[in-house]
Motif scaffolding. Sequence first.
Motif, PDB file in Angstrom:
ATOM      1  N   SER A 112      11.086 -63.183  28.262  1.00  0.00           N
ATOM      2  CA  SER A 112      11.829 -64.440  28.288  1.00  0.00           C
ATOM      3  C   SER A 112      13.232 -64.290  27.701  1.00  0.00           C
ATOM      4  O   SER A 112      13.494 -63.383  26.898  1.00  0.00           O
ATOM      5  N   PRO A 113      14.150 -65.208  28.072  1.00  0.00           N
ATOM      6  CA  PRO A 113      15.502 -65.181  27.476  1.00  0.00           C
ATOM      7  C   PRO A 113      15.476 -65.378  25.958  1.00  0.00           C
ATOM      8  O   PRO A 113      16.268 -64.759  25.241  1.00  0.00           O
ATOM      9  N   GLU A 114      14.549 -66.237  25.470  1.00  0.00           N
ATOM     10  CA  GLU A 114      14.501 -66.458  24.026  1.00  0.00           C
ATOM     11  C   GLU A 114      14.066 -65.202  23.268  1.00  0.00           C
ATOM     12  O   GLU A 114      14.540 -64.937  22.160  1.00  0.00           O
ATOM     13  N   ASN A 115      13.171 -64.420  23.870  1.00  0.00           N
ATOM     14  CA  ASN A 115      12.762 -63.177  23.210  1.00  0.00           C
ATOM     15  C   ASN A 115      13.899 -62.162  23.216  1.00  0.00           C
ATOM     16  O   ASN A 115      14.069 -61.397  22.270  1.00  0.00           O
ATOM     17  N   GLU A 116      14.690 -62.183  24.287  1.00  0.00           N
ATOM     18  CA  GLU A 116      15.845 -61.290  24.371  1.00  0.00           C
ATOM     19  C   GLU A 116      16.875 -61.645  23.284  1.00  0.00           C
ATOM     20  O   GLU A 116      17.447 -60.766  22.638  1.00  0.00           O
ATOM     21  N   ILE A 117      17.101 -62.946  23.086  1.00  0.00           N
ATOM     22  CA  ILE A 117      18.028 -63.381  22.043  1.00  0.00           C
ATOM     23  C   ILE A 117      17.490 -63.032  20.663  1.00  0.00           C
ATOM     24  O   ILE A 117      18.219 -62.564  19.789  1.00  0.00           O
ATOM     25  N   LEU A 118      16.184 -63.245  20.464  1.00  0.00           N
ATOM     26  CA  LEU A 118      15.555 -62.891  19.194  1.00  0.00           C
ATOM     27  C   LEU A 118      15.752 -61.414  18.888  1.00  0.00           C
ATOM     28  O   LEU A 118      16.153 -61.036  17.780  1.00  0.00           O
ATOM     29  N   THR A 119      15.485 -60.573  19.880  1.00  0.00           N
ATOM     30  CA  THR A 119      15.503 -59.115  19.691  1.00  0.00           C
ATOM     31  C   THR A 119      16.909 -58.553  19.585  1.00  0.00           C
ATOM     32  O   THR A 119      17.183 -57.704  18.719  1.00  0.00           O
ATOM     33  N   ASN A 120      17.808 -59.021  20.438  1.00  0.00           N
ATOM     34  CA  ASN A 120      19.133 -58.401  20.541  1.00  0.00           C
ATOM     35  C   ASN A 120      20.237 -59.096  19.743  1.00  0.00           C
ATOM     36  O   ASN A 120      21.291 -58.513  19.513  1.00  0.00           O
ATOM     37  N   VAL A 121      19.995 -60.347  19.345  1.00  0.00           N
ATOM     38  CA  VAL A 121      21.035 -61.087  18.622  1.00  0.00           C
ATOM     39  C   VAL A 121      20.586 -61.476  17.216  1.00  0.00           C
ATOM     40  O   VAL A 121      21.221 -61.118  16.225  1.00  0.00           O
ATOM     41  N   LEU A 122      19.473 -62.180  17.135  1.00  0.00           N
ATOM     42  CA  LEU A 122      19.084 -62.776  15.855  1.00  0.00           C
ATOM     43  C   LEU A 122      18.577 -61.759  14.844  1.00  0.00           C
ATOM     44  O   LEU A 122      18.995 -61.769  13.678  1.00  0.00           O
ATOM     45  N   ILE A 123      17.656 -60.913  15.256  1.00  0.00           N
ATOM     46  CA  ILE A 123      17.118 -59.933  14.302  1.00  0.00           C
ATOM     47  C   ILE A 123      18.208 -58.984  13.799  1.00  0.00           C
ATOM     48  O   ILE A 123      18.312 -58.751  12.583  1.00  0.00           O
TER      49      ILE A 123
END
Length: 429
Positions: A55-66
């Motif tokens: 999902s896009p939210e998992n991509e943001i979590l993995t690549n941006v937020l973490i």
Amino acid sequence: MKNQILKKILILIILSSLSILLYACNSEETLTGREDNKESPQITLDFWHHYSAQSPENEILTNVLIPKFEEENKGYKINAVSHDWADLHDKFIISASSGMLPDVGRLDITWLPEFVKMDILVPLDKEISEFESVSSELLENALNTAKIGDHYYALPLNTNTKILFVNKTAFNDNDIQIPSTMQEMLEVAKKLSGKNPDGKQIWGLCEPALSGWNVLPYIWSFGGDITDETYTKASGYVNSPETVEAINMLKELYKADALTGFNSGDIPMTDGFGTGRYMMIIDGPWKIAELKGSYPDFQYETADVPSGKGGSVSVLGGENIGMLKGGNQEGAWAFMKFMTGSFAQEEMAKAGQIPVNKAALQSNTVKNAPFAPFLDAITKAKIRPPIATWSEVDNELSIAITKILTEDADTQKTLDELAIKLDALLADK
């Protein structure tokens, strides 16, 4: 001979002194940590969630937020593990018995009462000094989903609710206005039902189930409820005149072939709506993406849930982020604070997650998002009873309403019987 022995003793003393000196230097170097050459040790925080792996939210979590969190919190590394929604719920339960819980978890709001009863969540307002200042930055009704009894066991992470979707073409062709009241919805649903030019049945309204998530917007908007405010009593609420009136409206629609969707074999909601078989649906922000992906040319409009004596009241959904007992509290709180902060919340809004952070809700990202029509409804939405026996209560509610609609059971009598069952379940909450 004597001189040789004295020389050997002197050499040994010198060598011993050198060894002690070298050891002392090495020890001092070790104690200082060689800060110029070595990084300080990191603590790994386990974060279990149910963002879909693709999902896009998992991509943001993995690549941006973490990466952002780890950059700002050098002592911590996040080990984020994705699970399916139902699998994650079961994994928490199984892991609780073995003491192998993560530090932090993304939790559906309906799981909290059960997990509190299991004693696996940290009461944040008791143990975290910053709780009040951080929680004050979040939406109050979303925060209420984290309050079980007298304490808060999580922070809201994202929220959602449901609003009305209507078939724009059908409404325009029949010169019908979007219903703003429950009575208007009843009349419009009947008017738009019948056969299409191909001889196929058209239904004015679709509900894919008859659980609390589906029927509570009708019950609340009619001014009814299923329990009292303390969630200890159903009698006088689930069988009140207002609740009976709400269920009778659904019953009238079903008998008039104007309501369907919850029977086995019925057309799935998105397909039925997108192909013009269902004229109205009440659903969440995910429906926008589903329609865009499957029926990009379909024309629809949205509005708040039609109002009744209780106003226009929808049901609040969403997820919380909680701290599990036995983990690293300091690190877990740092990550929770970061994930509910304005930066992370606005980033997740780009993937369709509705923020709970007040500052993020005022951002242009959120105001211009596809889910913008839901923002007003969220402020008026109510939570389902936060009780450990909610799944049993919900199941009994669904059985009773299904019986009323599909078997033409007497509404008042059936809800009176339901009230007795729910009172017993609430006593065990």
